[in-house]
Enzyme design. Structure first.
Site, PDB file in Angstrom:
ATOM      1  N   LEU A  54      -4.260  -2.611   4.361  1.00  0.00           N
ATOM      2  CA  LEU A  54      -4.773  -3.321   5.533  1.00  0.00           C
ATOM      3  C   LEU A  54      -5.198  -2.351   6.633  1.00  0.00           C
ATOM      4  CD1 LEU A  54      -2.107  -6.172   5.537  1.00  0.00           C
ATOM      5  CD2 LEU A  54      -4.438  -6.288   4.661  1.00  0.00           C
ATOM      6  N   PRO A  60     -13.745 -16.783 -14.670  1.00  0.00           N
ATOM      7  CA  PRO A  60     -12.750 -16.193 -15.566  1.00  0.00           C
ATOM      8  C   PRO A  60     -12.780 -14.667 -15.554  1.00  0.00           C
ATOM      9  CG  PRO A  60     -14.713 -16.779 -16.802  1.00  0.00           C
ATOM     10  CD  PRO A  60     -15.015 -17.097 -15.349  1.00  0.00           C
ATOM     11  N   LYS A 107      -2.462 -14.498 -14.907  1.00  0.00           N
ATOM     12  CA  LYS A 107      -3.650 -15.067 -14.266  1.00  0.00           C
ATOM     13  C   LYS A 107      -4.865 -14.800 -15.158  1.00  0.00           C
ATOM     14  CE  LYS A 107      -6.635 -14.381 -10.258  1.00  0.00           C
ATOM     15  NZ  LYS A 107      -6.912 -13.580  -9.079  1.00  0.00           N
ATOM     16  N   ALA A 121       0.835  -1.206   0.000  1.00  0.00           N
ATOM     17  CA  ALA A 121       0.000   0.000   0.000  1.00  0.00           C
ATOM     18  C   ALA A 121       0.870   1.257   0.000  1.00  0.00           C
ATOM     19  CB  ALA A 121      -0.941  -0.007   1.202  1.00  0.00           C
ATOM     20  N   SER A 135       9.310   0.781   8.954  1.00  0.00           N
ATOM     21  CA  SER A 135      10.148   0.208   9.999  1.00  0.00           C
ATOM     22  C   SER A 135      10.528  -1.222   9.628  1.00  0.00           C
ATOM     23  CB  SER A 135       9.351   0.233  11.311  1.00  0.00           C
ATOM     24  OG  SER A 135       9.850  -0.729  12.187  1.00  0.00           O
ATOM     25  N   ILE A 146      -5.377  -5.550  -3.146  1.00  0.00           N
ATOM     26  CA  ILE A 146      -4.466  -4.625  -3.839  1.00  0.00           C
ATOM     27  C   ILE A 146      -5.289  -3.707  -4.749  1.00  0.00           C
ATOM     28  CG2 ILE A 146      -2.580  -4.520  -5.538  1.00  0.00           C
ATOM     29  CD1 ILE A 146      -1.435  -7.066  -4.180  1.00  0.00           C
ATOM     30  N   VAL A 148       7.599   4.872  13.928  1.00  0.00           N
ATOM     31  CA  VAL A 148       6.795   5.978  14.467  1.00  0.00           C
ATOM     32  C   VAL A 148       6.395   5.571  15.884  1.00  0.00           C
ATOM     33  CG1 VAL A 148       4.636   7.276  14.231  1.00  0.00           C
ATOM     34  CG2 VAL A 148       5.898   6.554  12.179  1.00  0.00           C
TER      35      VAL A 148
HETATM   36  C1  LIG Z   1      -3.507 -14.208   4.179  1.00  0.00           C
HETATM   37  C2  LIG Z   1      -3.557 -13.046   3.244  1.00  0.00           C
HETATM   38  C3  LIG Z   1      -3.518 -13.253   1.869  1.00  0.00           C
HETATM   39  C4  LIG Z   1      -3.602 -12.171   0.990  1.00  0.00           C
HETATM   40  N1  LIG Z   1      -3.623 -12.385  -0.352  1.00  0.00           N
HETATM   41  C5  LIG Z   1      -3.844 -11.346  -1.191  1.00  0.00           C
HETATM   42  C6  LIG Z   1      -3.959 -11.541  -2.597  1.00  0.00           C
HETATM   43  O1  LIG Z   1      -3.811 -12.654  -3.097  1.00  0.00           O
HETATM   44  N2  LIG Z   1      -4.229 -10.461  -3.364  1.00  0.00           N
HETATM   45  C7  LIG Z   1      -4.395  -9.205  -2.846  1.00  0.00           C
HETATM   46  O2  LIG Z   1      -4.698  -8.275  -3.583  1.00  0.00           O
HETATM   47  N3  LIG Z   1      -4.219  -8.996  -1.530  1.00  0.00           N
HETATM   48  C8  LIG Z   1      -3.965 -10.025  -0.704  1.00  0.00           C
HETATM   49  N4  LIG Z   1      -3.831  -9.800   0.630  1.00  0.00           N
HETATM   50  C9  LIG Z   1      -3.795  -8.428   1.122  1.00  0.00           C
HETATM   51  C10 LIG Z   1      -2.405  -7.847   0.859  1.00  0.00           C
HETATM   52  O3  LIG Z   1      -1.433  -8.613   1.520  1.00  0.00           O
HETATM   53  C11 LIG Z   1      -2.333  -6.417   1.353  1.00  0.00           C
HETATM   54  O4  LIG Z   1      -3.411  -5.698   0.846  1.00  0.00           O
HETATM   55  C12 LIG Z   1      -1.080  -5.746   0.872  1.00  0.00           C
HETATM   56  O5  LIG Z   1       0.043  -6.515   1.141  1.00  0.00           O
HETATM   57  C13 LIG Z   1      -0.952  -4.383   1.500  1.00  0.00           C
HETATM   58  O6  LIG Z   1      -0.475  -4.470   2.794  1.00  0.00           O
HETATM   59  P1  LIG Z   1      -0.175  -3.104   3.530  1.00  0.00           P
HETATM   60  O7  LIG Z   1       0.865  -2.389   2.775  1.00  0.00           O
HETATM   61  O8  LIG Z   1      -1.452  -2.418   3.789  1.00  0.00           O
HETATM   62  O9  LIG Z   1       0.357  -3.552   4.974  1.00  0.00           O
HETATM   63  P2  LIG Z   1       1.747  -4.214   5.439  1.00  0.00           P
HETATM   64  O10 LIG Z   1       2.346  -5.080   4.410  1.00  0.00           O
HETATM   65  O11 LIG Z   1       1.451  -4.831   6.779  1.00  0.00           O
HETATM   66  O12 LIG Z   1       2.724  -2.992   5.641  1.00  0.00           O
HETATM   67  C14 LIG Z   1       2.661  -2.170   6.775  1.00  0.00           C
HETATM   68  C15 LIG Z   1       3.846  -1.239   6.789  1.00  0.00           C
HETATM   69  O13 LIG Z   1       3.698  -0.323   7.853  1.00  0.00           O
HETATM   70  C16 LIG Z   1       4.929  -0.213   8.550  1.00  0.00           C
HETATM   71  N5  LIG Z   1       4.662   0.183   9.921  1.00  0.00           N
HETATM   72  C17 LIG Z   1       3.722  -0.304  10.768  1.00  0.00           C
HETATM   73  N6  LIG Z   1       3.816   0.322  11.968  1.00  0.00           N
HETATM   74  C18 LIG Z   1       4.822   1.225  11.852  1.00  0.00           C
HETATM   75  C19 LIG Z   1       5.415   2.157  12.746  1.00  0.00           C
HETATM   76  N7  LIG Z   1       5.022   2.283  14.012  1.00  0.00           N
HETATM   77  N8  LIG Z   1       6.437   2.897  12.296  1.00  0.00           N
HETATM   78  C20 LIG Z   1       6.892   2.781  11.012  1.00  0.00           C
HETATM   79  N9  LIG Z   1       6.368   1.915  10.128  1.00  0.00           N
HETATM   80  C21 LIG Z   1       5.362   1.142  10.564  1.00  0.00           C
HETATM   81  C22 LIG Z   1       5.543  -1.605   8.422  1.00  0.00           C
HETATM   82  O14 LIG Z   1       6.911  -1.582   8.666  1.00  0.00           O
HETATM   83  C23 LIG Z   1       5.191  -1.927   6.973  1.00  0.00           C
HETATM   84  O15 LIG Z   1       6.158  -1.337   6.137  1.00  0.00           O
HETATM   85  C24 LIG Z   1      -3.710 -10.861   1.515  1.00  0.00           C
HETATM   86  C25 LIG Z   1      -3.694 -10.658   2.888  1.00  0.00           C
HETATM   87  C26 LIG Z   1      -3.626 -11.730   3.765  1.00  0.00           C
HETATM   88  C27 LIG Z   1      -3.611 -11.476   5.240  1.00  0.00           C
END
Ligand SMILES: Cc1cc2nc3c(=O)[nH]c(=O)nc-3n(C[C@H](O)[C@H](O)[C@H](O)COP(=O)(O)OP(=O)(O)OC[C@H]3O[C@@H](n4cnc5c(N)ncnc54)[C@H](O)[C@@H]3O)c2cc1C
Length: 514
Positions: free
Chosen positions: A349, A99, A81, A18, A42, A362, A201
């Site tokens: 997330l 599909p 895909k 994200a 982090s 995503i 943070v």
């Molecule tokens: C089991 C599972 C399967 C999935 N499969 C799919 C899929 O097939 N297709 C799809 O589209 N999506 C899928 N997803 C969702 C996908 O993984 C997420 O949407 C995507 O990875 C985005 O994650 P994110 O960047 O929001 O969070 P994260 O990857 O958790 O990143 C969070 C970031 O915040 C930082 N952070 C947190 N707290 C602090 C702090 N205090 N200080 C500094 N930095 C901090 C962390 O270091 C990290 O860099 C799946 C999710 C799960 C749980």
């Protein structure tokens, strides 16, 4: 608008998929002498580290960034895909394919109305499956792939008339390593002036007068001030929830799975150009082939299975040897009550969670960024903009939620408590209405600009074996033999067209091997 009110600084908290998608598109769209963009991430906390399957609109995001698709696929160990194969969802032993691509438009060009003509010949005893009318499905089932632009023109011309037009409704997405995709976008964003701060943070400071976020305090004592904050901090929702106390709407009564266990395995056998989702006793298992490994995992409901049993289920169903220990994740399905609150927008997330059954997370990040750019605020974040963002984002979340619930609700399985519960549960009114319409006469009702279109709903409703009581009587206008012959012609044209695609591995080897 006064010059003073312009957003001059944006702080993105989080360097997962994200965070770097946000940084990349903002760096592309906003001039760096106009807005400063900082990403704070982090290493100690890390990223969620899963998320491998995507849907076709991601190609538009990549295009907006000006990425070379083959280069991106090489960097992310990506494969193609064409849709999702669902096993054992409607009942044990039953399989169907959801599909990409638009079967309805493709058939319309060949003068057929789907699903109505198909329902009509079915009522006359022809039980040919619906999926034979989808080029995407037939190419996927054959283990093949081609981008229509790479089709050999001569081969196309030799084939039956109509074959060329079928390819215009063919569509594809990717499987990739989402961590590598984030890294790829990080390099892209940094090359366009985004600064990366590798720190944690530890505190979020709010302005007393209006509750807007003023600054972030980092673990080395430094402070990051910004006009606009994007919360990409993952499940914890560091800004949107921990600081701004926005609140969360839970959907676990409709989508009861609350955990997942992920295990990558060695590749064994051909690279399938589709995701597989197999329903298990307490949830479902995914299988996603990448170039260097297969991603596997079990999304399950902790009321019905223990972590150890869930891990044992995944490990017993792998194609190749595991490449890592099982990793467990916990989640609560639902969404933030507001995706944009004061001067903070939550993405990924941090904004909510829906299980990856239709690979939509995503995509929701991409949509959030599109809306943010369309409604880009000044430093005051006018409530009218905030409200519109929350309205469209809520609508998108809820319609995807309905589509996912459909898979659980429309099952005949009664071999396990989870499935019995899901069969009996009441569903949101919006979904109940769609189901009533479809059961009556095979019509798909669409709300506004929801992501999933008629062909998607058709594939899953028919795949889950919901049979309409009637078909549209207008389909009776043609003699039945003419309808039969026309549908047979479409099937033959699709078979022919599918044969012009090379094997998926060969296509990857030629265009984008990592
Ligand atoms: C089991 C599972 C399967 C999935 N499969 C799919 C899929 O097939 N297709 C799809 O589209 N999506 C899928 N997803 C969702 C996908 O993984 C997420 O949407 C995507 O990875 C985005 O994650 P994110 O960047 O929001 O969070 P994260 O990857 O958790 O990143 C969070 C970031 O915040 C930082 N952070 C947190 N707290 C602090 C702090 N205090 N200080 C500094 N930095 C901090 C962390 O270091 C990290 O860099 C799946 C999710 C799960 C749980």
């Amino acid at each position: 608008m006064t010059v003073d009110a312009r957003v001059r600084t944006i702080a993105i908290v989080g360097g997962g998929t994200a965070g770097w998608m946000a940084a990349a598109i903002l760096a592309r769209r906003l001039r760096k002498d106009f807005v400063r963009i900082d990403v704070i991430e982090s290493a100690e906390i890390g990223t969620v580290g899963v998320g491998e399957a995507t849907i076709p609109p991601l190609r538009l995001f990549n295009q907006a960034l000006g990425l070379d698709e083959n280069d991106m696929l090489r960097a992310t160990q990506g494969t193609f895909k064409l849709g999702i194969e669902f096993r054992d969802w409607s009942r044990l032993g039953h399989t169907y394919f959801h599909p990409f691509g638009d079967v309805v438009s493709a058939a319309r060009r060949l003068r057929a109305s789907l699903p109505q003509d198909w329902l009509r010949i079915r009522s006359h005893g022809d039980h040919t499956p619906f999926e034979v009318y989808s080029l995407n499905t037939q190419v996927a089932r054959a283990g093949c792939f081609v981008r229509p632009r790479d089709l050999d023109e001569e081969a196309l011309n030799r084939r039956a008339a109509g074959s060329a037009s079928l390819w215009s409704d063919f569509s594809y997405a990717f499987h990739f390593d989402a961590a590598l995709y984030a890294e790829y976008l990080r390099k892209y964003a940094q090359a366009r002036g985004v600064s990366r701060i590798e720190r944690k943070v530890v505190n979020v400071e709010l302005r007393p007068e209006d509750g807007f976020i003023r600054a972030l305090r980092l673990d080395d004592g430094a402070q990051v001030e910004a006009d606009l904050f994007i919360d990409c901090s993952g499940f914890r929702g560091l800004l949107i929830e921990q600081a701004l106390k926005t609140g969360y709407e839970e959907w676990t009564h409709w989508l009861p799975c609350d955990r997942a266990v992920a295990v990558p395995s060695e590749n064994a056998g051909p690279l399938t150009p589709f995701t597989r989702s197999t329903a298990r006793s307490a949830g479902w298992q995914w299988r996603i082939p990448l170039q260097h490994r297969v991603g596997n995992g079990y999304v399950y409901c902790s009321r019905h299975i223990s972590d150890d049993e869930a891990a044992a289920t995944v490990l017993s169903g792998l194609d190749g040897t595991p490449r890592a220990e099982p990793r467990f994740l916990r989640f609560t399905t639902g969404r933030r009550r507001q995706f944009w609150n004061r001067n903070c927008i939550a993405l990924g997330l941090a904004s909510g969670f829906m299980e990856p059954l239709e690979s939509t997370s995503i995509h929701l990040i991409q949509k959030g960024l599109t809306h943010l750019l369309n409604l880009f605020p000044d430093r005051h974040c006018a409530p009218v903009l905030v409200r519109e963002y929350n309205r469209v984002a809520t609508e998108e979340y809820e319609r995807i939620r309905d589509f996912i619930i459909l898979h659980y609700k429309a099952t005949a399985r009664d071999d396990a408590p989870l499935w019995r519960e899901c069969r009996e549960m009441s569903v949101p009114d919006t979904l109940a209405y769609k189901l009533r319409q479809f059961r009556n006469s095979g019509r798909v009702v669409r709300y506004g600009s929801e992501l999933f279109a008629t062909p998607n709903w058709l594939a899953v409703m028919l795949g889950q074996e919901i049979w309409p009581q009637h078909y549209d009587t207008l389909a009776d206008q043609r003699p039945i033999d003419e309808t039969r012959a026309n549908l047979e012609h479409i099937r033959a044209t699709i078979r022919d067209a599918a044969e012009s695609a090379p094997r998926h591995e060969d296509y990857i080897a030629r265009h984008c091997r990592a």
